[in-house]
Design an enzyme around this catalytic site. Structure first.
Site, PDB file in Angstrom:
ATOM      1  N   TYR A  62     -81.967  50.801   8.843  1.00 33.39           N
ATOM      2  CA  TYR A  62     -82.462  49.549   9.427  1.00 33.39           C
ATOM      3  C   TYR A  62     -83.980  49.573   9.486  1.00 33.39           C
ATOM      4  O   TYR A  62     -84.570  50.598   9.840  1.00 33.39           O
ATOM      5  CB  TYR A  62     -81.916  49.357  10.847  1.00 33.39           C
ATOM      6  CG  TYR A  62     -80.892  48.258  10.894  1.00 33.39           C
ATOM      7  CD1 TYR A  62     -81.260  46.941  10.575  1.00 33.39           C
ATOM      8  CD2 TYR A  62     -79.577  48.506  11.232  1.00 33.39           C
ATOM      9  CE1 TYR A  62     -80.322  45.924  10.597  1.00 33.39           C
ATOM     10  CE2 TYR A  62     -78.629  47.490  11.249  1.00 33.39           C
ATOM     11  CZ  TYR A  62     -79.009  46.202  10.925  1.00 33.39           C
ATOM     12  OH  TYR A  62     -78.090  45.203  10.936  1.00 33.39           O
ATOM     13  N   GLU A  64     -86.152  46.494  10.556  1.00 38.60           N
ATOM     14  CA  GLU A  64     -86.699  45.187  10.952  1.00 38.60           C
ATOM     15  C   GLU A  64     -88.202  45.277  11.156  1.00 38.60           C
ATOM     16  O   GLU A  64     -88.700  46.227  11.759  1.00 38.60           O
ATOM     17  CB  GLU A  64     -86.014  44.694  12.231  1.00 38.60           C
ATOM     18  CG  GLU A  64     -84.652  44.103  11.926  1.00 38.60           C
ATOM     19  CD  GLU A  64     -83.764  43.984  13.137  1.00 38.60           C
ATOM     20  OE1 GLU A  64     -83.820  44.880  13.993  1.00 38.60           O
ATOM     21  OE2 GLU A  64     -83.001  43.004  13.210  1.00 38.60           O
ATOM     22  N   ASP A 208     -89.750  26.485  -6.719  1.00 39.65           N
ATOM     23  CA  ASP A 208     -88.626  27.420  -6.769  1.00 39.65           C
ATOM     24  C   ASP A 208     -88.455  27.813  -8.236  1.00 39.65           C
ATOM     25  O   ASP A 208     -87.941  27.041  -9.044  1.00 39.65           O
ATOM     26  CB  ASP A 208     -87.380  26.715  -6.221  1.00 39.65           C
ATOM     27  CG  ASP A 208     -86.140  27.592  -6.252  1.00 39.65           C
ATOM     28  OD1 ASP A 208     -86.147  28.623  -6.965  1.00 39.65           O
ATOM     29  OD2 ASP A 208     -85.154  27.247  -5.572  1.00 39.65           O
ATOM     30  N   THR A 234     -85.253  33.902  -6.759  1.00 35.30           N
ATOM     31  CA  THR A 234     -84.287  34.979  -6.695  1.00 35.30           C
ATOM     32  C   THR A 234     -84.775  36.042  -7.672  1.00 35.30           C
ATOM     33  O   THR A 234     -85.648  35.787  -8.505  1.00 35.30           O
ATOM     34  CB  THR A 234     -82.877  34.518  -7.113  1.00 35.30           C
ATOM     35  OG1 THR A 234     -82.971  33.836  -8.359  1.00 35.30           O
ATOM     36  CG2 THR A 234     -82.252  33.620  -6.084  1.00 35.30           C
ATOM     37  N   LYS A 237     -81.810  36.561 -11.719  1.00 38.34           N
ATOM     38  CA  LYS A 237     -81.511  35.680 -12.853  1.00 38.34           C
ATOM     39  C   LYS A 237     -82.258  36.198 -14.084  1.00 38.34           C
ATOM     40  O   LYS A 237     -82.039  37.336 -14.490  1.00 38.34           O
ATOM     41  CB  LYS A 237     -81.844  34.228 -12.488  1.00 38.34           C
ATOM     42  CG  LYS A 237     -80.989  33.705 -11.320  1.00 38.34           C
ATOM     43  CD  LYS A 237     -81.222  32.236 -11.064  1.00 38.34           C
ATOM     44  CE  LYS A 237     -80.289  31.660 -10.016  1.00 38.34           C
ATOM     45  NZ  LYS A 237     -80.799  31.810  -8.639  1.00 38.34           N
ATOM     46  N   ARG A 243     -79.472  41.366  -6.847  1.00 36.00           N
ATOM     47  CA  ARG A 243     -79.315  40.105  -6.112  1.00 36.00           C
ATOM     48  C   ARG A 243     -80.228  40.142  -4.906  1.00 36.00           C
ATOM     49  O   ARG A 243     -80.064  40.991  -4.019  1.00 36.00           O
ATOM     50  CB  ARG A 243     -77.879  39.940  -5.636  1.00 36.00           C
ATOM     51  CG  ARG A 243     -76.903  39.693  -6.731  1.00 36.00           C
ATOM     52  CD  ARG A 243     -75.638  39.110  -6.165  1.00 36.00           C
ATOM     53  NE  ARG A 243     -75.731  37.679  -6.143  1.00 36.00           N
ATOM     54  CZ  ARG A 243     -75.362  36.908  -7.166  1.00 36.00           C
ATOM     55  NH1 ARG A 243     -74.894  37.428  -8.263  1.00 36.00           N
ATOM     56  NH2 ARG A 243     -75.460  35.609  -7.067  1.00 36.00           N
TER      57      ARG A 243
HETATM   58  N1  DSN Z   1     -76.318  29.467  -8.212  1.00 34.05           N
HETATM   59  C1  DSN Z   1     -77.538  29.349  -8.948  1.00 34.05           C
HETATM   60  C2  DSN Z   1     -77.347  28.775 -10.282  1.00 34.05           C
HETATM   61  O1  DSN Z   1     -76.288  28.995 -10.846  1.00 34.05           O
HETATM   62  O2  DSN Z   1     -78.232  28.139 -10.791  1.00 34.05           O
HETATM   63  C3  DSN Z   1     -78.535  28.571  -8.207  1.00 34.05           C
HETATM   64  O3  DSN Z   1     -78.470  28.893  -6.885  1.00 34.05           O
END
Ligand code: DSN
Length: 425
Positions: A62, A64, A208, A234, A237, A243
């Site tokens: 942990y 924080e 974003d 994120t 991707k 993740r």
């Molecule tokens: N779930 C993602 C996507 O497939 O684009 C976006 O959050």
């Protein structure tokens, strides 16, 4: 290689003896990811190194707070890991400040709103059915429930972002924040134009970049960093990390962002994820990753050409990034049955609304395709052309179970020559 495979088998031995059901399911999912052509635009294959970092004792700790200001003792190592991740992200993207603690994209976006907005404030983001994200102000999301969320549409004729229309809308609704970025827009965004619009109406600009962060890191896509007040992404991707998510911002917003993430939104950060992010940022900071990012875009173009040659209608007529949005109704099939038939054939996509979709969201007109994952397993021009042919064959006869079974077998055998990172079967 073989040694990596053996190592992975050994790691899984303990799962096998403790929990054979989960072990079997993990093996089946490995096989599914290996045997199928994964065109889900938000997915990828992480490296063995990233995978290993996520499975470490860092999950036990942990922490924080932030480096040097934690609420638990024993942070001698975790502080170094988090600082490394931050420094690497700053270098990779040229950002002044980075927070690597958000659990995923949605909490990262909400943390930004928490930092700058009060409930009821006006935000302006891309409409969900036009390619925006739930957290860009969709009515079912906290972003649409707690804020006065206005949304901009794409141009009905071109399917492109209509900057003049957004400017007019912004000047009229006076948003506190404008949100650029998307989950399903196949073109490059003019960040400078968004900056000008935001300045004209006195709004903050959030971008974003979750979908195209890897392309930005690999210099295959313009960067929003010089133009946006805050950028969220994120990390799993096109960026090909674990993740998770991060927020990149100007130094003047650093304190507000950090406070919004912790204690505003979250408790302890996921340190195993932070370490895996640091590994992924190191992997992304070299020429190989630039080649990868270029190839992702190149593969998108090739797949677009192949789809058009096969009589498909692409929203905006093509792609500049990793993503294609295809209206499949010209083939007399809806997006959902098309996606289901493709999955059976070994090509995994998602059904997706197209701008101004005349069909319902549960059964829309389109499918979304992305090239980030297949590029990680070495697909290039020849392979993308073949993928386009298979997609056409399946969507032309979605009820032909014999044909679909044959294609599934062909694809599983084809995939053997393209082992993805992180999986050895
Ligand atoms: N779930 C993602 C996507 O497939 O684009 C976006 O959050």
């Amino acid at each position: 290689g073989l040694s990596k495979g053996n190592r992975r088998e050994q790691e899984l031995e303990d799962i096998k003896s403790t929990d054979s059901e989960i072990f079997e399911l993990i093996k089946l999912e490995e096989k599914r990811q290996f045997d199928k052509i994964r065109l889900i635009a938000s997915e990828n294959y992480v490296s063995s190194a990233v995978l290993q970092a996520t499975g470490t004792v860092l999950t036990n700790k942990y922490s924080e707070g932030y480096a040097g200001k934690r609420y638990y003792e024993g942070q001698q190592i975790i502080d170094q890991i988090e600082c490394l991740a931050i420094e690497r992200a700053k270098n990779l993207f040229g950002a002044e400040h980075v927070n690597v603690q958000p659990y995923s994209g949605s909490p990262a976006n909400v943390a930004v709103y928490l930092a700058f907005l009060k409930p009821g404030d006006t935000i302006l983001g891309m409409a969900l059915p036009h390619g925006g994200h739930l957290t860009h102000g969709a009515k079912v999301s906290i972003s649409g429930k707690y804020f006065n969320a206005e949304s901009y549409a794409l141009n009905r004729e071109t399917g492109l972002i209509d900057y003049d229309a957004i400017r007019e809308q912004a000047l009229s609704c006076q948003p506190k924040m404008i949100i650029a970025g998307h989950s399903a827009y196949p073109r490059i965004i003019d960040f400078e134009r968004f900056r000008t619009i935001a300045d004209e109406c006195g709004a903050l600009l959030m971008v974003d970049m979750a979908h195209f962060a890897g392309l930005v890191a690999g210099a295959a896509h313009p960067s929003p960093i010089p133009y946006a007040d805050v950028v969220t992404t994120t990390t799993h991707k096109s960026l090909r990390g674990p993740r998770g998510a991060m927020i990149l911002c100007k130094e003047k917003y650093a304190a507000a962002i950090d406070k919004a993430v912790f204690p505003g939104m979250q408790g302890g950060p996921h340190n195993h994820t932070t370490a895996a992010m640091a590994v992924a940022f190191k992997e992304a900071d070299n020429e190989d990753f630039k080649d990868y990012a270029r190839q992702v875009v190149e593969n998108g173009r090739t797949l677009a050409e192949s789809m058009i040659a096969n009589g498909f209608n692409l929203i905006t007529g093509g792609t500049d990034n990793h993503l294609l949005l295809v209206d499949v109704t010209s083939k007399n099939v809806g997006g959902k049955p098309a996606a289901k038939a493709l999955d059976q054939a070994g090509i995994v996509v998602n059904y997706n609304a197209i701008p101004f979709d005349p069909r319902k969201p549960g059964s829309p007109s389109g499918i979304r395709l992305g090239t980030a994952a297949v590029t990680s397993r070495g697909f290039k021009r020849k392979e993308m052309v073949q993928v386009g042919e298979w997609i056409n064959a399946v969507i032309s006869e979605p009820e032909n179970h014999h044909l679909i079974a044959e294609i599934a077998a062909d694809i599983a055998s084809f995939c053997k020559d393209y082992p993805p990172p992180g999986i050895s079967i």
